[in-house]
Design a protein around this motif. Structure first.
Motif, mmCIF file in Angstrom:
data_model
loop_
_atom_site.group_PDB
_atom_site.id
_atom_site.type_symbol
_atom_site.label_atom_id
_atom_site.label_comp_id
_atom_site.label_asym_id
_atom_site.label_seq_id
_atom_site.Cartn_x
_atom_site.Cartn_y
_atom_site.Cartn_z
ATOM 1 N N ILE A 21 0.851 -1.186 0.000
ATOM 2 C CA ILE A 21 0.000 0.000 0.000
ATOM 3 C C ILE A 21 0.887 1.236 0.000
ATOM 4 O O ILE A 21 1.607 1.486 0.974
ATOM 5 C CB ILE A 21 -0.923 0.019 1.236
ATOM 6 N N PRO A 22 0.866 2.021 -1.078
ATOM 7 C CA PRO A 22 1.709 3.226 -1.127
ATOM 8 C C PRO A 22 1.359 4.192 -0.001
ATOM 9 O O PRO A 22 0.186 4.382 0.331
ATOM 10 C CB PRO A 22 1.378 3.833 -2.497
ATOM 11 N N ILE A 23 2.387 4.765 0.588
ATOM 12 C CA ILE A 23 2.173 5.787 1.612
ATOM 13 C C ILE A 23 1.760 7.083 0.922
ATOM 14 O O ILE A 23 2.379 7.483 -0.064
ATOM 15 C CB ILE A 23 3.451 6.004 2.436
ATOM 16 N N PRO A 24 0.706 7.762 1.393
ATOM 17 C CA PRO A 24 0.255 8.995 0.738
ATOM 18 C C PRO A 24 1.378 10.020 0.615
ATOM 19 O O PRO A 24 2.125 10.261 1.565
ATOM 20 C CB PRO A 24 -0.851 9.504 1.669
ATOM 21 N N GLN A 25 1.511 10.589 -0.576
ATOM 22 C CA GLN A 25 2.578 11.561 -0.831
ATOM 23 C C GLN A 25 2.062 12.983 -1.007
ATOM 24 O O GLN A 25 2.838 13.929 -1.013
ATOM 25 C CB GLN A 25 3.340 11.149 -2.101
ATOM 26 N N ASP A 26 0.762 13.141 -1.181
ATOM 27 C CA ASP A 26 0.218 14.456 -1.550
ATOM 28 C C ASP A 26 -0.534 15.129 -0.407
ATOM 29 O O ASP A 26 -1.353 16.001 -0.610
ATOM 30 C CB ASP A 26 -0.711 14.328 -2.759
ATOM 31 N N LEU A 27 -0.244 14.701 0.829
ATOM 32 C CA LEU A 27 -0.928 15.319 1.960
ATOM 33 C C LEU A 27 -0.242 16.626 2.339
ATOM 34 O O LEU A 27 0.973 16.755 2.261
ATOM 35 C CB LEU A 27 -0.931 14.363 3.160
ATOM 36 N N GLN A 28 -1.035 17.600 2.799
ATOM 37 C CA GLN A 28 -0.501 18.896 3.193
ATOM 38 C C GLN A 28 -0.150 18.868 4.682
ATOM 39 O O GLN A 28 -0.948 18.464 5.522
ATOM 40 C CB GLN A 28 -1.536 19.991 2.931
ATOM 41 N N GLY A 29 1.063 19.275 4.982
ATOM 42 C CA GLY A 29 1.566 19.170 6.348
ATOM 43 C C GLY A 29 0.864 20.045 7.361
ATOM 44 O O GLY A 29 0.993 19.829 8.559
ATOM 45 N N ASP A 30 0.130 21.064 6.933
ATOM 46 C CA ASP A 30 -0.502 21.972 7.886
ATOM 47 C C ASP A 30 -1.939 21.602 8.203
ATOM 48 O O ASP A 30 -2.668 22.360 8.847
ATOM 49 C CB ASP A 30 -0.438 23.410 7.361
ATOM 50 N N ASP A 31 -2.385 20.445 7.752
ATOM 51 C CA ASP A 31 -3.751 19.998 7.999
ATOM 52 C C ASP A 31 -3.708 18.861 9.018
ATOM 53 O O ASP A 31 -3.145 17.798 8.759
ATOM 54 C CB ASP A 31 -4.383 19.539 6.687
ATOM 55 N N ASP A 32 -4.334 19.074 10.188
ATOM 56 C CA ASP A 32 -4.271 18.080 11.263
ATOM 57 C C ASP A 32 -4.861 16.746 10.834
ATOM 58 O O ASP A 32 -4.330 15.681 11.170
ATOM 59 C CB ASP A 32 -5.006 18.595 12.507
ATOM 60 N N ASP A 33 -5.967 16.778 10.108
ATOM 61 C CA ASP A 33 -6.615 15.545 9.678
ATOM 62 C C ASP A 33 -5.721 14.768 8.722
ATOM 63 O O ASP A 33 -5.588 13.549 8.840
ATOM 64 C CB ASP A 33 -7.944 15.864 9.008
ATOM 65 N N GLU A 34 -5.094 15.468 7.807
ATOM 66 C CA GLU A 34 -4.220 14.792 6.847
ATOM 67 C C GLU A 34 -2.951 14.281 7.521
ATOM 68 O O GLU A 34 -2.440 13.217 7.174
ATOM 69 C CB GLU A 34 -3.885 15.731 5.687
ATOM 70 N N MET A 35 -2.436 15.025 8.489
ATOM 71 C CA MET A 35 -1.272 14.550 9.233
ATOM 72 C C MET A 35 -1.618 13.302 10.031
ATOM 73 O O MET A 35 -0.788 12.390 10.165
ATOM 74 C CB MET A 35 -0.759 15.648 10.162
ATOM 75 N N HIS A 36 -2.843 13.255 10.547
ATOM 76 C CA HIS A 36 -3.281 12.054 11.267
ATOM 77 C C HIS A 36 -3.352 10.867 10.315
ATOM 78 O O HIS A 36 -2.934 9.750 10.668
ATOM 79 C CB HIS A 36 -4.650 12.300 11.900
ATOM 80 N N LYS A 37 -3.842 11.101 9.105
ATOM 81 C CA LYS A 37 -3.899 10.031 8.107
ATOM 82 C C LYS A 37 -2.498 9.541 7.748
ATOM 83 O O LYS A 37 -2.265 8.339 7.602
ATOM 84 C CB LYS A 37 -4.616 10.519 6.848
ATOM 85 N N LEU A 38 -1.578 10.481 7.612
ATOM 86 C CA LEU A 38 -0.200 10.107 7.285
ATOM 87 C C LEU A 38 0.417 9.292 8.416
ATOM 88 O O LEU A 38 1.097 8.285 8.177
ATOM 89 C CB LEU A 38 0.633 11.361 7.025
ATOM 90 N N SER A 39 0.169 9.716 9.661
ATOM 91 C CA SER A 39 0.698 8.997 10.817
ATOM 92 C C SER A 39 0.155 7.569 10.858
ATOM 93 O O SER A 39 0.903 6.617 11.129
ATOM 94 C CB SER A 39 0.328 9.736 12.105
#
Length: 323
Positions: free
Chosen positions: A109-127
Motif C-alpha cells: 500500500i503506497p504511503i500517501p505523498q500528496d498530503l498537506q503538512g498543515d492539515d491536522d486531519d491529513e497529518m493524522h492520516k499520514l501517521s
C-alpha cells in the motif's frame, strides 16, 4: 503439500477445517478464527500430520492477509515456517513456491505523498499510514527471516535461499517507511538478482539526499566483493550504468565512484600493493561510511589472503544477521 504421515489420528480432513475457518474470517471474526487456526494446526502437528497443519496455516495466512489482517496473517506465516522445521521438510522448489505464495499475499500500500503538512486531519492520516506500513514490514520481515533460517538448516546454500533474500530485500525497499539501504543491500547481495538490485539503486538515486547515491553504489559493490563475488560486483555496476544510460543519466562523478571503478579493475589481478595504495589515496572517501573499512578488510582476506586485524571477524558477520 505431499508428505508421508507418520501416523493418523481421528482429526477431521483438513479441507473441512479450512472451509470452516475461512468462513469465520470472511464473516469478520478475525480474532476467533486466528485462535482456531493456531489450535487446530497444533492438533495436527501433535498428531505428526505436518502436511495437513501446513495446509491449514497457509490457508489461514492467505485469507487473513487478504482481509488486511497483517498481524494475524504474519503470525500464521511464521507458524507455517516453524511447522516446516518440526516436520523436517527439506528446502525445495515446491516448498519455496508455497512460501512465495504467502509472501505475495502481504499487502503493498503506497504511503500517501500528496498530503498537506498543515492539515491536522491529513497529518493524522499520514501517521496512521506510516504505522500501518511499519506493521506490514515487520510482519513480512519476521516471516521471511524465519524462512531464510529454515532454508539454511534444510538444504539451501550456506547464506540461505537466494530467492528468499531477494524477496526480503525487495519488500524492505518498496514498503519500509524508513529506508535502510544497508539492510536492503545486504539481502540483495545474498540473492541472485543483481539486475533488480541495480534497478533499486537507480530508483534510490532519483529520490535520495545528495551524497547518498554514490555511497549506495559503493556499498553494493563492496558487499559483493566481501563475499568473494567479483562477477556480480561487476554486473551490478554494468547494470546500473545501463539503466542510467536508458534514462539519459550517468554515474555520479565523485571520488568514491572513481575508487570503486579502480578497485574492480584491481580485483581482476593479483595486485595487493595497488589495493593498499587505493585505500590510502581514497581514504577520505572511504571514511564517509564506517562500514567500508570493515568490508575492505574482508575483501583483502578473501582475495589476497591477508589476515584480518584485531579479531574483527565478528563485526562483519553481525551485518548479515540483520534480517
Amino acid at each position: 503439500m505431499s508428505r508421508v504421515r507418520a501416523r493418523r489420528g481421528d482429526l477431521a480432513p483438513p479441507q473441512e477445517t479450512i472451509g470452516k475457518l475461512e468462513k469465520m474470517v470472511n464473516d469478520g471474526n478475525f480474532y476467533e478464527a486466528q485462535q482456531m487456526y493456531k489450535s487446530m494446526s497444533a492438533r495436527y502437528t501433535s498428531a505428526e500430520k505436518y502436511s495437513e497443519a501446513l495446509d491449514i496455516l497457509q490457508s489461514g495466512a492467505l485469507v487473513q492477509l487478504k482481509h488486511g489482517q497483517v498481524t494475524c496473517g504474519a503470525e500464521l506465516a511464521v507458524l507455517y515456517v516453524e511447522t516446516l522445521i518440526k516436520g523436517n521438510f527439506p528446502y525445495s522448489n515446491e516448498t519455496l513456491d508455497y512460501v512465495r505464495t504467502i509472501y505475495k499475499a502481504f499487502p503493498r500500500i503506497p504511503i500517501p505523498q500528496d498530503l498537506q503538512g498543515d492539515d491536522d486531519d491529513e497529518m493524522h492520516k499520514l501517521s496512521e499510514a506510516l504505522a500501518a506500513a511499519r506493521v506490514r514490514v515487520e510482519g513480512c520481515s519476521s516471516f521471511l527471516r524465519a524462512a531464510i533460517k529454515w532454508s539454511i538448516e534444510f538444504g539451501a546454500p550456506k547464506n540461505g535461499s537466494p530467492q528468499l533474500h531477494d524477496m526480503l530485500a525487495e519488500y524492505l525497499y518498496s514498503e519500509s517507511p524508513e529506508m535502510d539501504m544497508v539492510k536492503v543491500s545486504s539481502h540483495f547481495v545474498r540473492g541472485e538478482d543483481s539486475t533488480k538490485f541495480a534497478s533499486v539503486l537507480v530508483n534510490f538515486m532519483g529520490k535520495c539526499y545528495p551524497g547518498e547515491d554514490d555511497v549506495a553504489i559503493a556499498r553494493g559493490v563492496l558487499l559483493y566483493l566481501s563475499q568473494g563475488n567479483l562477477r556480480e560486483a561487476n554486473n551490478l555496476v554494468d547494470n546500473v550504468k545501463m539503466q542510467l544510460n536508458e534514462k539519459q543519466l550517468e554515474l555520479p562523478k565523485t571520488d568514491l565512484v572513481q575508487f570503486i571503478e579502480y578497485l574492480l579493475q584491481t580485483m581482476e589481478r593479483d595486485a595487493f600493493p595497488l589495493f593498499k595504495l587505493l585505500r590510502q589515496k581514497y581514504k577520505s572517501s572511504i571514511d564517509r561510511e564506517s562500514l567500508f573499512d570493515e568490508l575492505l578488510d574482508e575483501i583483502a582476506e578473501k582475495f589476497y589472503g591477508v589476515q584480518r586485524r584485531n579479531g574483527l571477524q565478528g563485526i562483519f558477520g553481525d551485518l548479515f544477521k540483520m534480517m
